[in-house]
Design an enzyme around this catalytic site. Sequence first.
Site, PDB file in Angstrom:
ATOM      1  N   LYS A 167       8.183  33.076 -19.220  1.00 19.66           N
ATOM      2  CA  LYS A 167       9.438  33.757 -19.577  1.00 19.66           C
ATOM      3  C   LYS A 167      10.649  32.951 -19.107  1.00 19.66           C
ATOM      4  CE  LYS A 167       8.081  37.655 -21.613  1.00 19.66           C
ATOM      5  NZ  LYS A 167       8.448  38.004 -22.997  1.00 19.66           N
ATOM      6  N   ARG A 216      11.414  45.523  -5.691  1.00 18.22           N
ATOM      7  CA  ARG A 216      12.080  45.170  -6.951  1.00 18.22           C
ATOM      8  C   ARG A 216      13.058  46.281  -7.323  1.00 18.22           C
ATOM      9  NH1 ARG A 216       8.020  44.252 -11.531  1.00 18.22           N
ATOM     10  NH2 ARG A 216       7.705  42.209 -10.611  1.00 18.22           N
ATOM     11  N   TYR A 228       2.987  34.120 -16.921  1.00 16.20           N
ATOM     12  CA  TYR A 228       3.973  35.044 -17.496  1.00 16.20           C
ATOM     13  C   TYR A 228       5.373  34.736 -16.945  1.00 16.20           C
ATOM     14  CZ  TYR A 228       5.914  39.618 -18.896  1.00 16.20           C
ATOM     15  OH  TYR A 228       6.659  40.633 -19.448  1.00 16.20           O
ATOM     16  N   ASP A 229       5.459  34.654 -15.604  1.00 17.03           N
ATOM     17  CA  ASP A 229       6.774  34.458 -14.975  1.00 17.03           C
ATOM     18  C   ASP A 229       7.416  33.146 -15.432  1.00 17.03           C
ATOM     19  OD1 ASP A 229       5.510  36.473 -13.606  1.00 17.03           O
ATOM     20  OD2 ASP A 229       5.971  35.738 -11.608  1.00 17.03           O
ATOM     21  N   ARG A 232       0.307  34.848 -11.504  1.00 20.97           N
ATOM     22  CA  ARG A 232       1.338  35.497 -12.323  1.00 20.97           C
ATOM     23  C   ARG A 232       2.195  34.474 -13.065  1.00 20.97           C
ATOM     24  NH1 ARG A 232       1.892  41.006  -9.604  1.00 20.97           N
ATOM     25  NH2 ARG A 232       3.600  41.520 -10.986  1.00 20.97           N
ATOM     26  N   PHE A 234      -2.302  55.577 -12.722  1.00 17.50           N
ATOM     27  CA  PHE A 234      -2.264  56.796 -11.904  1.00 17.50           C
ATOM     28  C   PHE A 234      -2.422  58.046 -12.774  1.00 17.50           C
ATOM     29  CE2 PHE A 234       0.288  55.092  -7.963  1.00 17.50           C
ATOM     30  CZ  PHE A 234      -0.810  54.327  -7.614  1.00 17.50           C
ATOM     31  N   SER A 255       0.398  54.097 -15.859  1.00 13.34           N
ATOM     32  CA  SER A 255      -0.713  54.473 -16.743  1.00 13.34           C
ATOM     33  C   SER A 255      -1.994  54.646 -15.932  1.00 13.34           C
ATOM     34  CB  SER A 255      -0.886  53.453 -17.873  1.00 13.34           C
ATOM     35  OG  SER A 255      -0.859  52.144 -17.361  1.00 13.34           O
TER      36      SER A 255
END
Length: 344
Positions: A159, A287, A155-156, A152, A201, A199
Amino acid sequence: MTKGGELTLVAGGAGFIGSHLCRALLKKGRNVLCLDNLQTARRENLLELEAYERFRFIESDITRPLPRQVLEQTGRITRIYNLACAASPDLYQADPEHTILTCVMGTNRLLHLAEDSGARFLLTSTSEVYGDPHVHPQPESYRGNVSCTGPRACYDEGKRAAETMAFDFARGGRADVRVARIFNTYGPNMRMDDGRVISNFICQALAGKPLTIYGNGEQTRSFCYVSDTVDGLLRLMESEDGDLGPVNIGNPSELTIAELIETLETVMGMRLAKVSRPLPIDDPKKRRPDIERATARLGWCPRTPLASGLAATVAWFERELRSNRTPTPERSPAVAAVGRQQAL
Ligand code: UDP
């Protein structure tokens, strides 16, 4: 597009949140210049926007030099929103090098544009800067628990570096900067195949397939309907308080993935089959945003209850499926081939 008028540039404006933001800006009477590389955006998102004369779309990737048509507009650009980046774990991990370059190099190009044009700049950052958090809920002051080597991280960490750069431009008096940390957002205009939980589910339920629960389903998230998120971004951009620091934009009602399924079952009026899948590597266990800053300083709080947001999203996906124009995993093999890295 109105000649000589002020321009709002939206990078990533054809994407899920970006397309809603462009529409809101157009409804406010703004001229909108949308940049998007269409890597993860839905081309269909542009259809409604292109009906406005004040909207202009340029296909462009912010990791590459900005197009001449943009640079020639510097005197007119007064607002720059940067929403350009693949944002679902499946898609941002599909080309991690491009993801981190989009965050760092792309943000750098847009910050220079803000400096040259005097435009106010808003970076959409993410709750992912908190990683797998040890502090709960997460206030902006929490520095996070991010793996800088995991899947990840592109992205993490991308950013986080983009935030660093934005605040350095602000400290140096080079640009008027706003930073929004967006928590899980959902709603119409999401890709059917982007791999995110809501999306996935809804599309699985509509296709009569079992819902894929990663891990034991006890991990939590806090889901914000897209119109609330966009309202938060607009307020943050227009706030005259330029000294806010980063601002969490998210819905503090937290629930487990298992509870999300229960709510979806109620909304859809049916029991849904489930199947277990391994938990992805570095999947945050919980979160929830602390939104005290956004509430006190921007007068913002989310208004859409999960059940009504889900109902609107289900109805939208049903319409899209009937229209046969939304790419499904079957219709976009490149995206379907992308698998999130999962823990053994
Ligand atoms: N998730 C799941 N089934 C899916 C997709 C996701 O159980 O089909 C879980 C995922 O492991 C995570 C949560 O749902 O704990 C939210 O995942 P999403 O990809 O939507 O966003 P994230 O918050 O991880 O960026």
